[in-house]
Design a protein around this motif. Structure first.
Motif, PDB file in Angstrom:
ATOM      1  N   ILE A 109     -61.237  30.302 -33.485  1.00 44.74           N
ATOM      2  CA  ILE A 109     -61.497  28.210 -34.142  1.00 44.74           C
ATOM      3  C   ILE A 109     -62.702  28.980 -34.925  1.00 44.74           C
ATOM      4  O   ILE A 109     -63.750  29.838 -35.164  1.00 44.74           O
ATOM      5  CB  ILE A 109     -63.010  28.147 -32.915  1.00 44.74           C
ATOM      6  N   LEU A 110     -62.585  27.973 -36.156  1.00 46.19           N
ATOM      7  CA  LEU A 110     -63.168  28.967 -36.869  1.00 46.19           C
ATOM      8  C   LEU A 110     -64.236  26.923 -38.116  1.00 46.19           C
ATOM      9  O   LEU A 110     -63.449  26.502 -37.619  1.00 46.19           O
ATOM     10  CB  LEU A 110     -61.871  29.075 -38.833  1.00 46.19           C
ATOM     11  N   GLU A 111     -65.668  27.543 -38.216  1.00 48.64           N
ATOM     12  CA  GLU A 111     -65.731  26.232 -38.734  1.00 48.64           C
ATOM     13  C   GLU A 111     -66.624  26.898 -40.552  1.00 48.64           C
ATOM     14  O   GLU A 111     -67.412  27.319 -40.581  1.00 48.64           O
ATOM     15  CB  GLU A 111     -66.856  26.302 -37.965  1.00 48.64           C
ATOM     16  N   ASN A 112     -66.084  26.033 -40.609  1.00 51.01           N
ATOM     17  CA  ASN A 112     -66.695  26.425 -42.413  1.00 51.01           C
ATOM     18  C   ASN A 112     -66.223  27.440 -42.303  1.00 51.01           C
ATOM     19  O   ASN A 112     -68.043  27.780 -43.473  1.00 51.01           O
ATOM     20  CB  ASN A 112     -68.337  25.647 -42.179  1.00 51.01           C
ATOM     21  N   THR A 113     -65.365  28.276 -42.947  1.00 47.56           N
ATOM     22  CA  THR A 113     -65.157  28.761 -43.157  1.00 47.56           C
ATOM     23  C   THR A 113     -64.937  29.572 -44.889  1.00 47.56           C
ATOM     24  O   THR A 113     -63.425  28.293 -45.256  1.00 47.56           O
ATOM     25  CB  THR A 113     -64.630  30.386 -42.273  1.00 47.56           C
ATOM     26  N   PHE A 114     -65.194  30.548 -45.873  1.00 45.90           N
ATOM     27  CA  PHE A 114     -64.475  30.594 -47.000  1.00 45.90           C
ATOM     28  C   PHE A 114     -63.470  31.506 -46.954  1.00 45.90           C
ATOM     29  O   PHE A 114     -62.952  32.022 -45.815  1.00 45.90           O
ATOM     30  CB  PHE A 114     -65.586  31.275 -47.953  1.00 45.90           C
ATOM     31  N   THR A 115     -62.849  31.125 -48.278  1.00 51.41           N
ATOM     32  CA  THR A 115     -61.569  31.717 -47.878  1.00 51.41           C
ATOM     33  C   THR A 115     -61.759  33.667 -48.235  1.00 51.41           C
ATOM     34  O   THR A 115     -61.039  34.571 -47.818  1.00 51.41           O
ATOM     35  CB  THR A 115     -60.304  31.093 -49.439  1.00 51.41           C
ATOM     36  N   SER A 116     -62.459  33.688 -49.295  1.00 51.28           N
ATOM     37  CA  SER A 116     -63.310  35.200 -49.894  1.00 51.28           C
ATOM     38  C   SER A 116     -63.996  35.547 -50.547  1.00 51.28           C
ATOM     39  O   SER A 116     -64.706  34.278 -51.130  1.00 51.28           O
ATOM     40  CB  SER A 116     -62.292  35.366 -50.712  1.00 51.28           C
ATOM     41  N   ILE A 117     -65.221  36.726 -50.337  1.00 53.20           N
ATOM     42  CA  ILE A 117     -66.503  36.387 -50.947  1.00 53.20           C
ATOM     43  C   ILE A 117     -66.380  36.403 -52.387  1.00 53.20           C
ATOM     44  O   ILE A 117     -66.806  36.135 -53.277  1.00 53.20           O
ATOM     45  CB  ILE A 117     -67.276  37.656 -50.636  1.00 53.20           C
ATOM     46  N   LEU A 118     -64.942  37.256 -52.708  1.00 51.22           N
ATOM     47  CA  LEU A 118     -64.751  36.928 -54.178  1.00 51.22           C
ATOM     48  C   LEU A 118     -64.228  35.423 -54.657  1.00 51.22           C
ATOM     49  O   LEU A 118     -64.842  35.207 -55.738  1.00 51.22           O
ATOM     50  CB  LEU A 118     -62.901  37.312 -54.094  1.00 51.22           C
ATOM     51  N   ASP A 119     -63.583  34.360 -54.417  1.00 48.06           N
ATOM     52  CA  ASP A 119     -63.749  33.018 -54.438  1.00 48.06           C
ATOM     53  C   ASP A 119     -65.430  32.697 -54.314  1.00 48.06           C
ATOM     54  O   ASP A 119     -65.712  31.719 -54.989  1.00 48.06           O
ATOM     55  CB  ASP A 119     -63.130  32.033 -53.283  1.00 48.06           C
ATOM     56  N   MET A 120     -66.595  32.543 -53.356  1.00 48.34           N
ATOM     57  CA  MET A 120     -67.524  32.005 -52.630  1.00 48.34           C
ATOM     58  C   MET A 120     -68.468  32.787 -54.273  1.00 48.34           C
ATOM     59  O   MET A 120     -69.898  32.266 -54.681  1.00 48.34           O
ATOM     60  CB  MET A 120     -67.811  32.599 -52.137  1.00 48.34           C
ATOM     61  N   ALA A 121     -68.534  33.896 -55.340  1.00 48.24           N
ATOM     62  CA  ALA A 121     -68.836  34.617 -56.462  1.00 48.24           C
ATOM     63  C   ALA A 121     -69.033  33.569 -57.269  1.00 48.24           C
ATOM     64  O   ALA A 121     -70.167  33.601 -57.580  1.00 48.24           O
ATOM     65  CB  ALA A 121     -68.662  35.926 -56.465  1.00 48.24           C
ATOM     66  N   GLY A 122     -67.846  32.829 -57.260  1.00 54.76           N
ATOM     67  CA  GLY A 122     -67.649  32.104 -58.783  1.00 54.76           C
ATOM     68  C   GLY A 122     -68.897  29.928 -57.952  1.00 54.76           C
ATOM     69  O   GLY A 122     -68.778  29.559 -59.379  1.00 54.76           O
ATOM     70  N   VAL A 123     -68.482  30.292 -57.057  1.00 54.33           N
ATOM     71  CA  VAL A 123     -69.222  29.141 -56.597  1.00 54.33           C
ATOM     72  C   VAL A 123     -70.504  29.408 -56.443  1.00 54.33           C
ATOM     73  O   VAL A 123     -71.120  27.998 -56.580  1.00 54.33           O
ATOM     74  CB  VAL A 123     -68.482  28.745 -54.426  1.00 54.33           C
ATOM     75  N   MET A 124     -71.155  30.261 -56.406  1.00 57.83           N
ATOM     76  CA  MET A 124     -72.809  30.717 -56.431  1.00 57.83           C
ATOM     77  C   MET A 124     -72.568  30.231 -57.640  1.00 57.83           C
ATOM     78  O   MET A 124     -73.741  30.336 -58.209  1.00 57.83           O
ATOM     79  CB  MET A 124     -73.080  31.699 -55.516  1.00 57.83           C
ATOM     80  N   PHE A 125     -72.432  31.999 -58.504  1.00 52.81           N
ATOM     81  CA  PHE A 125     -72.908  31.470 -59.704  1.00 52.81           C
ATOM     82  C   PHE A 125     -71.126  31.238 -60.623  1.00 52.81           C
ATOM     83  O   PHE A 125     -70.643  32.113 -60.777  1.00 52.81           O
ATOM     84  CB  PHE A 125     -72.878  33.529 -59.864  1.00 52.81           C
ATOM     85  N   PRO A 126     -71.724  30.361 -61.362  1.00 57.99           N
ATOM     86  CA  PRO A 126     -70.611  29.549 -61.692  1.00 57.99           C
ATOM     87  C   PRO A 126     -69.713  30.985 -62.899  1.00 57.99           C
ATOM     88  O   PRO A 126     -68.442  30.546 -63.385  1.00 57.99           O
ATOM     89  CB  PRO A 126     -71.002  28.428 -62.549  1.00 57.99           C
ATOM     90  N   LEU A 127     -70.568  31.009 -63.946  1.00 56.57           N
ATOM     91  CA  LEU A 127     -70.242  31.948 -64.818  1.00 56.57           C
ATOM     92  C   LEU A 127     -69.728  33.209 -64.160  1.00 56.57           C
ATOM     93  O   LEU A 127     -68.824  34.158 -64.756  1.00 56.57           O
ATOM     94  CB  LEU A 127     -71.582  32.763 -65.653  1.00 56.57           C
ATOM     95  N   LEU A 128     -69.913  33.992 -62.579  1.00 56.31           N
ATOM     96  CA  LEU A 128     -68.844  35.510 -62.358  1.00 56.31           C
ATOM     97  C   LEU A 128     -67.874  34.784 -62.752  1.00 56.31           C
ATOM     98  O   LEU A 128     -66.780  35.506 -62.163  1.00 56.31           O
ATOM     99  CB  LEU A 128     -69.668  35.492 -60.886  1.00 56.31           C
ATOM    100  N   LYS A 129     -67.224  33.620 -62.933  1.00 54.96           N
ATOM    101  CA  LYS A 129     -65.455  33.307 -61.679  1.00 54.96           C
ATOM    102  C   LYS A 129     -64.864  33.587 -62.919  1.00 54.96           C
ATOM    103  O   LYS A 129     -63.684  34.469 -62.468  1.00 54.96           O
ATOM    104  CB  LYS A 129     -65.647  31.735 -62.315  1.00 54.96           C
ATOM    105  N   TRP A 130     -65.058  33.963 -63.870  1.00 53.45           N
ATOM    106  CA  TRP A 130     -64.763  34.710 -65.281  1.00 53.45           C
ATOM    107  C   TRP A 130     -63.970  36.015 -65.169  1.00 53.45           C
ATOM    108  O   TRP A 130     -63.240  36.415 -65.331  1.00 53.45           O
ATOM    109  CB  TRP A 130     -64.898  34.060 -66.782  1.00 53.45           C
ATOM    110  N   PHE A 131     -65.433  36.707 -64.312  1.00 52.49           N
ATOM    111  CA  PHE A 131     -64.879  37.915 -64.202  1.00 52.49           C
ATOM    112  C   PHE A 131     -64.465  38.526 -62.837  1.00 52.49           C
ATOM    113  O   PHE A 131     -64.309  39.829 -62.384  1.00 52.49           O
ATOM    114  CB  PHE A 131     -66.684  38.764 -64.201  1.00 52.49           C
ATOM    115  N   ILE A 132     -65.102  37.423 -61.804  1.00 46.28           N
ATOM    116  CA  ILE A 132     -65.066  38.109 -59.917  1.00 46.28           C
ATOM    117  C   ILE A 132     -64.144  37.066 -59.464  1.00 46.28           C
ATOM    118  O   ILE A 132     -64.408  35.816 -59.643  1.00 46.28           O
ATOM    119  CB  ILE A 132     -66.301  37.885 -59.519  1.00 46.28           C
TER     120      ILE A 132
END
Length: 231
Positions: A109-132
């Motif tokens: 059972i999975l609840e409110n889980t992310f695809t990867s920390i790499l994807d979450m980096a761009g969510v938490m720090f938008p500028l990072l999405k161009w690099f991570i």
């Protein structure tokens, strides 16, 4: 009120979110036990609560494996009815554990889980999405090597053979709900999957806002894939 069904011998191994410690989940666990009439096993990751050590992807996977091994060696539970439940970071831990132990876990059972920390980096720090970035990123991912615990759940969810229930809060303010949809889509080869949305659910309170529908959904899923008997 829904009729509570006793899920004979079901034991849920629960993996918590990143924030806080297992003491903060006691209300949720008590409610789970009341609605599902199941056993629940929790652990405090290394570096969390009073546990020694420092948290890392490798370390948390070892902790999860130790917990599952412990349950499978017990003689006071039905070891064929162990269900792994993870929320947020716990979902990444849970997926890795079930993928590494085919045939040993009755359901995931999975609840409110992310695809990867790499994807979450761009969510938490938008500028990072161009690099991570991982899957779905518009960036080049040229700095991905800096992320020591990438938790690429999207890469492994398709290798999970156990039945999977996805519980998604549509108002999740921390992890975009699209992450859960992508995980569900990636698990499409597994015909025993179910995706359920809760319109008012936020990251930590989907179970509260979902109310009886939340628990009813889990109960029916477990009845189908784990088995039950009337109480």
């Amino acid at each position: 009120m829904i009729k509570v069904v006793c899920l004979t011998g079901t034991t849920i191994l629960f993996f918590q979110e990143n924030a806080g410690n297992i003491a903060h989940r006691l209300e949720f666990i008590a409610t789970m036990m009341r609605y599902l009439q199941c056993n629940v096993f929790m652990l405090s990751y290394r570096g969390y609560g009073d546990s020694e050590g420092y948290p890392s992807q490798h370390g948390l996977i070892k902790d999860a494996q130790a917990a599952l091994d412990h349950l499978l060696q017990r003689t006071d539970i039905e070891t064929t009815k162990v269900v792994v439940f993870g929320r947020s970071l716990g979902g990444a831990v849970a997926t890795a554990l079930v993928k590494n132990n085919p045939g040993k876990v009755a359901a995931l059972i999975l609840e409110n889980t992310f695809t990867s920390i790499l994807d979450m980096a761009g969510v938490m720090f938008p500028l990072l999405k161009w690099f991570i970035g991982g899957h779905g990123s518009n960036g080049l991912g040229i700095m991905n090597f800096l992320v020591r615990s990438p938790w690429n759940t999207l890469n492994i969810i398709g290798n999970v053979s156990a039945p999977v229930l996805f519980l998604s809060g549509s108002q999740d303010e921390m992890i975009p709900p699209a992450h859960m949809k992508r995980l569900y889509d990636a698990a499409s080869l597994n015909t025993r999957t179910l995706f359920i949305e809760f319109a008012d659910g936020m990251h930590m309170d989907t179970w509260l806002r979902g109310g009886e529908r939340y628990w009813h959904s889990i109960r029916l899923f477990l009845e189908q894939h784990v088995g039950s008997s009337s109480d």
